[in-house]
Design an enzyme around this catalytic site. Sequence first.
Site, PDB file in Angstrom:
ATOM      1  CD  GLN A  78      -2.626   1.294   2.729  1.00  0.00           C
ATOM      2  OE1 GLN A  78      -2.268   1.120   3.838  1.00  0.00           O
ATOM      3  NE2 GLN A  78      -4.085   1.190   2.548  1.00  0.00           N
ATOM      4  N   GLY A  79       0.725   2.051  -0.966  1.00  0.00           N
ATOM      5  CA  GLY A  79       1.375   3.248  -1.081  1.00  0.00           C
ATOM      6  C   GLY A  79       0.635   4.556  -0.874  1.00  0.00           C
TER       7      GLY A  79
ATOM      8  CB  SER B 246       2.249   6.807   4.628  1.00  0.00           C
ATOM      9  OG  SER B 246       1.009   6.369   5.318  1.00  0.00           O
TER      10      SER B 246
ATOM     11  CD  GLU C 270      -5.063  -0.525   6.226  1.00  0.00           C
ATOM     12  OE1 GLU C 270      -5.224   0.108   5.220  1.00  0.00           O
ATOM     13  OE2 GLU C 270      -4.123  -0.634   6.883  1.00  0.00           O
TER      14      GLU C 270
ATOM     15  CD  GLU D 136      -2.750   9.416  19.477  1.00  0.00           C
ATOM     16  OE1 GLU D 136      -2.112   8.764  18.262  1.00  0.00           O
ATOM     17  OE2 GLU D 136      -1.972   9.052  20.366  1.00  0.00           O
TER      18      GLU D 136
HETATM   19  C1  LIG Z   1       5.011  -0.464  10.925  1.00  0.00           C
HETATM   20  C2  LIG Z   1       4.362   0.312  10.000  1.00  0.00           C
HETATM   21  C3  LIG Z   1       3.480  -0.179   8.679  1.00  0.00           C
HETATM   22  C4  LIG Z   1       3.000   0.852   8.074  1.00  0.00           C
HETATM   23  N1  LIG Z   1       2.476   0.242   6.799  1.00  0.00           N
HETATM   24  C5  LIG Z   1       2.033   0.999   5.891  1.00  0.00           C
HETATM   25  C6  LIG Z   1       1.954   0.691   4.534  1.00  0.00           C
HETATM   26  O1  LIG Z   1       1.981  -0.342   4.266  1.00  0.00           O
HETATM   27  N2  LIG Z   1       1.338   1.806   3.649  1.00  0.00           N
HETATM   28  C7  LIG Z   1       1.224   3.208   3.999  1.00  0.00           C
HETATM   29  O2  LIG Z   1       0.936   3.670   3.085  1.00  0.00           O
HETATM   30  N3  LIG Z   1       1.391   3.589   5.254  1.00  0.00           N
HETATM   31  C8  LIG Z   1       2.011   2.560   6.228  1.00  0.00           C
HETATM   32  N4  LIG Z   1       2.019   3.050   7.558  1.00  0.00           N
HETATM   33  C9  LIG Z   1       2.103   4.547   7.710  1.00  0.00           C
HETATM   34  C10 LIG Z   1       1.012   4.803   8.856  1.00  0.00           C
HETATM   35  O3  LIG Z   1      -0.703   4.860   8.230  1.00  0.00           O
HETATM   36  C11 LIG Z   1       1.115   6.365   9.508  1.00  0.00           C
HETATM   37  O4  LIG Z   1       2.468   6.091  10.100  1.00  0.00           O
HETATM   38  C12 LIG Z   1      -0.069   6.437  10.413  1.00  0.00           C
HETATM   39  O5  LIG Z   1      -0.948   7.023   9.476  1.00  0.00           O
HETATM   40  C13 LIG Z   1       0.621   7.764  10.959  1.00  0.00           C
HETATM   41  O6  LIG Z   1       1.255   8.886  10.010  1.00  0.00           O
HETATM   42  P1  LIG Z   1       2.625   9.648  10.555  1.00  0.00           P
HETATM   43  O7  LIG Z   1       3.352   8.517  10.922  1.00  0.00           O
HETATM   44  O8  LIG Z   1       2.850  10.509   9.207  1.00  0.00           O
HETATM   45  O9  LIG Z   1       2.312  10.306  11.630  1.00  0.00           O
HETATM   46  P2  LIG Z   1       1.811  11.668  11.856  1.00  0.00           P
HETATM   47  O10 LIG Z   1       0.334  11.602  11.055  1.00  0.00           O
HETATM   48  O11 LIG Z   1       2.527  12.955  11.847  1.00  0.00           O
HETATM   49  O12 LIG Z   1       1.263  11.794  13.617  1.00  0.00           O
HETATM   50  C14 LIG Z   1       2.203  11.847  14.387  1.00  0.00           C
HETATM   51  C15 LIG Z   1       1.308  12.021  15.808  1.00  0.00           C
HETATM   52  O13 LIG Z   1       0.301  13.136  15.748  1.00  0.00           O
HETATM   53  C16 LIG Z   1      -0.810  12.465  16.018  1.00  0.00           C
HETATM   54  N5  LIG Z   1      -1.784  13.240  15.075  1.00  0.00           N
HETATM   55  C17 LIG Z   1      -1.813  13.629  13.753  1.00  0.00           C
HETATM   56  N6  LIG Z   1      -2.814  14.093  13.469  1.00  0.00           N
HETATM   57  C18 LIG Z   1      -3.867  14.369  14.681  1.00  0.00           C
HETATM   58  C19 LIG Z   1      -4.867  14.716  14.867  1.00  0.00           C
HETATM   59  N7  LIG Z   1      -5.995  15.176  13.926  1.00  0.00           N
HETATM   60  N8  LIG Z   1      -5.776  14.506  15.890  1.00  0.00           N
HETATM   61  C20 LIG Z   1      -4.817  14.141  17.063  1.00  0.00           C
HETATM   62  N9  LIG Z   1      -3.521  13.447  16.925  1.00  0.00           N
HETATM   63  C21 LIG Z   1      -3.174  13.592  15.564  1.00  0.00           C
HETATM   64  C22 LIG Z   1      -0.786  11.348  15.879  1.00  0.00           C
HETATM   65  O14 LIG Z   1      -1.807  10.380  16.331  1.00  0.00           O
HETATM   66  C23 LIG Z   1       0.573  10.725  16.112  1.00  0.00           C
HETATM   67  O15 LIG Z   1       0.631  10.455  17.449  1.00  0.00           O
HETATM   68  C24 LIG Z   1       2.804   2.147   8.565  1.00  0.00           C
HETATM   69  C25 LIG Z   1       3.235   2.738   9.666  1.00  0.00           C
HETATM   70  C26 LIG Z   1       3.815   1.717  10.406  1.00  0.00           C
HETATM   71  C27 LIG Z   1       4.479   2.312  11.790  1.00  0.00           C
END
Ligand SMILES: Cc1cc2nc3c(=O)[nH]c(=O)nc-3n(C[C@H](O)[C@H](O)[C@H](O)COP(=O)(O)OP(=O)(O)OC[C@H]3O[C@@H](n4cnc5c(N)ncnc54)[C@H](O)[C@@H]3O)c2cc1C
Length: 390
Positions: free
Chosen positions: A124-125, A127, A242, A373
Amino acid sequence: MDLVYTPEQIEFRRKARDWLKENVPGTRPSSREEAAAYDKAWQRRLHDGGWAGLNWPKEYGGAALTGIQSLIWFEECERANAPAYGLMSIAQTHAGPTLIARASEDLKAFHLPRILRGESLWCQGFSEPGAGSDLASLKTKGVIDGDHIVVTGQKIWTTGASTADYQELLVRTDPDSERHRGLTWIICDMRSPGITIRPIETMMGESAINEVFYDEVRIPISNVVGDINGGWSVAMSTLAFERGTTFLRDQISLSAKVERAIDLARRTPLADGRFAIEDSAIAEKLAELKAEGLGHRAMAVANVSNVDRTGSPGPEGSMVKLLVGGTYKALGEVVTEILGLGMLDYDHSRASNPWAYDFMNSWVVTIAGGTSEIQKEIIADRVLELPRAR
Ligand SMILES: Cc1cc2nc3c(=O)[nH]c(=O)nc-3n(C[C@H](O)[C@H](O)[C@H](O)COP(=O)(O)OP(=O)(O)OC[C@H]3O[C@@H](n4cnc5c(N)ncnc54)[C@H](O)[C@@H]3O)c2cc1C
């Protein structure tokens, strides 16, 4: 909701149990390539036994199980120690269902049988470094050039990118668009020229997740699912599948882990010589986790009954994801009290200390697929229908 199994459901359980007894393979290898081959072979065996595409419709080769039957199937899988989907998870639980709901007949005819037979792995691409929770701010661009979309940009945290054949890729095709307008959901062949994959090692010592870079990657427009610039609604379907179904087995596995932790507490002496289970604080926490497991199960049964009634997963899947993540983390904490320094005995492989692996992995569950969150926001907004703060 009727919590008593019907004679048909009891018979279904017996059939699943008998088949699993004959077919569950040996231990999954730890190397990425071997694990990919193992997951594909298991999927092929499921397909040949009539257990592929559990809740996909029959017309697309699925087993068309009801939600309750899926739950029974996963309970039997846990009981038989059958492999989880592993690297097949994305193909089975959200790429396939998204294609069924939104793709052209040509794309369905090409991809669905390959997914069911275990011939293609997906990733899945979605993020990007600046677009995780706030997915609508993604920047990877797709420029339309004749009958192709030319993709340039970067994705991150892409699980299984290095072993995947195809990717559900979300790009911005209208450069002047804002937020969720102007995005397109497209199938990217992961062997296309211009793709570079860089693994990210996690604290568990694995490198299943990756950065993916796209340098003018040419993808045929015929690979678009839904409409050009209409990809947001397709992405929302993907995320609903999902969150709606992927966590069904997780909640069952977690309850089994709680039982194993209770057993561990019965066998493990603390520094003062008493068995851990004799420590009332530890015993109380384990009892709470067991009760939470029963609560998750009741919620999962309610959710699958709902899906059976309405035909599609609703926002309630977010509740199971949120609560299972919390219990998983709390389980790691109580096991740390039981094992003490023994928890640090970890040599970068799951087999070396499954308890330590699970504790570290519990953070993954609270981030991947949408953070806790964000699940709370979804629950507040779409389940409880609370007024929005902004
Ligand atoms: C092991 C792993 C596998 C993954 N696999 C995939 C994958 O295959 N494909 C893919 O596309 N993505 C994947 N992801 C990505 C995952 O979906 C994102 O990491 C996740 O959505 C959080 O985004 P971010 O890391 O940019 O953090 P951010 O969005 O920057 O969040 C940082 C912090 O701020 C909080 N926050 C952000 N916005 C809000 C809000 N509106 N209200 C309250 N709190 C908030 C979050 O909860 C978090 O604690 C994976 C992540 C991990 C760790």
